[in-house]
Design a protein around this motif. Structure first.
Motif, PDB file in Angstrom:
ATOM      1  N   SER A 178       0.843  -1.194   0.000  1.00  0.00           N
ATOM      2  CA  SER A 178       0.000   0.000   0.000  1.00  0.00           C
ATOM      3  C   SER A 178       0.875   1.240   0.000  1.00  0.00           C
ATOM      4  O   SER A 178       2.072   1.178   0.241  1.00  0.00           O
ATOM      5  CB  SER A 178      -0.920   0.006   1.225  1.00  0.00           C
ATOM      6  N   GLU A 179       0.221   2.418  -0.247  1.00  0.00           N
ATOM      7  CA  GLU A 179       0.948   3.683  -0.236  1.00  0.00           C
ATOM      8  C   GLU A 179      -0.034   4.807   0.082  1.00  0.00           C
ATOM      9  O   GLU A 179      -1.252   4.647  -0.020  1.00  0.00           O
ATOM     10  CB  GLU A 179       1.627   3.929  -1.584  1.00  0.00           C
ATOM     11  N   LEU A 180       0.532   5.952   0.490  1.00  0.00           N
ATOM     12  CA  LEU A 180      -0.289   7.105   0.822  1.00  0.00           C
ATOM     13  C   LEU A 180      -0.852   7.740  -0.448  1.00  0.00           C
ATOM     14  O   LEU A 180      -0.184   7.839  -1.465  1.00  0.00           O
ATOM     15  CB  LEU A 180       0.545   8.141   1.578  1.00  0.00           C
ATOM     16  N   THR A 181      -2.076   8.185  -0.369  1.00  0.00           N
ATOM     17  CA  THR A 181      -2.677   8.883  -1.510  1.00  0.00           C
ATOM     18  C   THR A 181      -3.702   9.859  -0.978  1.00  0.00           C
ATOM     19  O   THR A 181      -4.162   9.747   0.172  1.00  0.00           O
ATOM     20  CB  THR A 181      -3.343   7.904  -2.482  1.00  0.00           C
ATOM     21  N   SER A 182      -4.073  10.817  -1.790  1.00  0.00           N
ATOM     22  CA  SER A 182      -5.079  11.809  -1.402  1.00  0.00           C
ATOM     23  C   SER A 182      -5.627  12.453  -2.663  1.00  0.00           C
ATOM     24  O   SER A 182      -5.207  12.163  -3.771  1.00  0.00           O
ATOM     25  CB  SER A 182      -4.455  12.880  -0.488  1.00  0.00           C
ATOM     26  N   SER A 183      -6.565  13.374  -2.472  1.00  0.00           N
ATOM     27  CA  SER A 183      -7.147  14.065  -3.620  1.00  0.00           C
ATOM     28  C   SER A 183      -6.151  15.004  -4.277  1.00  0.00           C
ATOM     29  O   SER A 183      -6.424  15.571  -5.320  1.00  0.00           O
ATOM     30  CB  SER A 183      -8.382  14.840  -3.190  1.00  0.00           C
TER      31      SER A 183
END
Length: 524
Positions: free
Chosen positions: A442-447
């Protein structure tokens, strides 16, 4: 009765009684029997075994001419109502009997004349073939066939079976010689080598001519067609197979080849595919070329076939049709369209040149490879589509392709559908690969991520509710890599669906927006 007396050996001018008529007819029948025996001996012992055939046939012909003249005189006298002597003096029963004998004899003489004609035609065949007058030789063979068929039907009981067998054997030999001579002339005039075709024709025939003339080449093709062997000469084991292997497949799969036609020599024309710096190496797998490059390759194919059609086959569509199966290879366009759809879905490249079996397969494979990756590339591809359709239409006029075996035009009718299927296959392949590669990480993500940010910005701008500002916002979180890739695919598919061209009423064209929407659904 003068003619009948001459036929019967009579010299007095007395009245012919019934016995004298019978004697005259017996003499004619005896002569007909002798002539029949001699003629059948000539035919049954034809070249090269029978010694003095020509002289003997001349004697038989002369005797047959005299026999016919005496027969005509007898018929004329029997039919003359003004004659008060001879036939007119006979009783009715005797008249009918003698007339029947004359008519029977006339049938025998007609059969003998046809046999003599068969023998004369057989004598002429060798000379016609040796002088390369193939058209006359072919017509002569047909005449002999027709005469034999007529004799078998009308005079089977008058001709010995051994004569029929002997004539058929001789005719088969003549046809075999005609076939081999015509094929040898064709092979000497048209030579196909790797990336080259050489057409060698003389301007005129004569003692000093070193090559056949164009008329002799046309006659050779006509003779082979008459013998029923033209498809073999132009098929897979003839020029059709050589053209496919050495010129058409290389030209179709390698746009870097340059086509040149050299007609500087008065007796020779050369069609050559020149290699360039970007030409594929031997055994190299087919590359992916641009629509412009593929259009150039298809134009080369068209020009090669036009040269063969006009210069070799004399612009005769029937001859081109004889090589259709060997060159084009498609007989069921419906199956070909299904195979093309499977190729688009599977994203397979065309096979290497040596593995292609038909021209239709090679050209269709190049059209599939040149399909753009997105709708933006369709404009450039439409130029290729127009050229490919024009080429197939030209091949239909030449006779190489039938309306039922056309595969390029049907394929090009639904470019949106093929593009959609190709794009769908590409996107779903990305989803499958993402799941197989790294399902757990997994990895960090955002808008704030570019793709998501643009989407949420569009959605926020589209709302008219003041209290909804910023509602479409994704907080920072951790998501698996495969889910992130799936989301990218879904958004790409929906974005392409929203920008797809409006659907048309053409039943052959697929709605691009529908396919891309279903692709997004399938990805999820």
């Amino acid at each position: 009765g003068t003619a009948l007396r001459a036929a019967a050996g009579e010299r007095d001018a007395g009245e012919l009684a019934c016995a004298e008529w019978e004697q005259a007819l017996e003499a004619l029948e005896a002569r007909a029997s002798t002539t029949r025996t001699a003629l059948q001996e000539v035919l049954a012992g034809h070249f090269p075994d029978f010694v003095g055939t020509f002289t003997c046939s001349q004697e038989v012909g002369h005797e047959l001419d005299k026999l016919r003249a005496d027969m005509v005189a007898a018929l004329r006298e029997a039919a003359d109502p003004s004659a008060l002597e001879g036939f007119a003096a006979l009783h009715g029963a005797d008249k009918n009997r003698i007339l029947a004998q004359i008519r029977r004899l006339e049938v025998v003489v007609s059969a003998l004349e046809k046999l003599l004609q068969v023998q004369t035609l057989l004598e002429q065949l060798d000379d016609l073939i040796d002088r390369h007058t193939f058209r006359s030789a072919s017509e002569t063979c047909k005449q002999v066939d027709d005469l034999l068929a007529g004799l078998v039907h009308n005079a089977d009981d008058l001709v010995d079976s051994k004569v029929f067998r002997a004539v058929r054997v001789q005719l088969r030999r003549k046809k075999a010689k005609l076939k081999s001579t015509a094929e040898a002339l064709f092979a000497a005039a048209v030579k196909v080598k790797p990336l080259e075709l050489v057409l060698r024709l003389a301007n005129s025939s004569g003692a000093g001519a070193t090559a056949a003339t164009s008329d002799q080449l046309a006659q050779a093709l006509e003779a082979l067609d008459g013998l029923g062997t033209l498809r073999s000469a132009l098929g897979s084991n003839g020029i059709g197979g050589a053209l496919l292997q050495h010129l058409l497949i290389p030209a179709a799969l390698d746009p870097a080849l340059t086509l040149e036609i050299d007609d500087g020599d008065s007796e020779q024309q050369r069609l050559v595919l020149r290699k360039g710096p970007e030409t594929m190496a031997d055994g190299e797998q087919s590359r992916v070329f641009s629509p412009v490059q593929v259009a150039a390759a298809i134009e080369n194919v068209r020009n090669i076939l036009r040269f063969v059609f006009e210069q070799v086959l004399g612009s005769t569509a029937h001859y081109t049709e004889c090589m259709s199966l060997a060159v084009w290879g498609v007989t069921d366009s419906a199956q070909a369209r299904k195979d093309a759809k499977d190729l688009v879905l599977a994203q397979r490249s065309p096979r290497p040149p040596q593995a292609h079996s038909t021209l239709a397969e090679a050209l269709l494979g190049m059209l599939i490879l040149a399909l753009p990756d997105d709708a933006a590339g369709l404009h450039a591809y439409k130029g290729l589509a127009a050229g490919a359709k024009a080429t197939e239409d030209a091949l239909i006029k030449m006779g190489l392709v039938s309306a039922q075996s056309a595969v390029l035009s049907p394929f090009l009718q639904d470019l949106n559908g093929h593009l959609a299927q190709k794009r769908r296959a590409t996107l779903l392949a990305r989803v499958r690969q993402a799941i197989l590669d790294d399902y757990a990480s997994s990895e960090l993500t955002s808008s704030a991520e570019p793709l998501l940010h643009d989407l949420y910005a569009d959605l926020s701008a589209a709302t008219t509710r003041p209290d909804a500002v910023g509602i479409f916002k994704l907080e920072q979180m951790r998501v698996s890599k495969c889910v992130r890739e799936v989301m990218h695919v879904v958004l790409e598919a929906m974005n392409e669906a929203s920008h797809a061209p409006a659907p048309t009423e053409n039943p052959h064209q697929t709605d691009l927006a529908t396919v891309m929407y279903l692709c997004a659904r399938d990805a999820v």
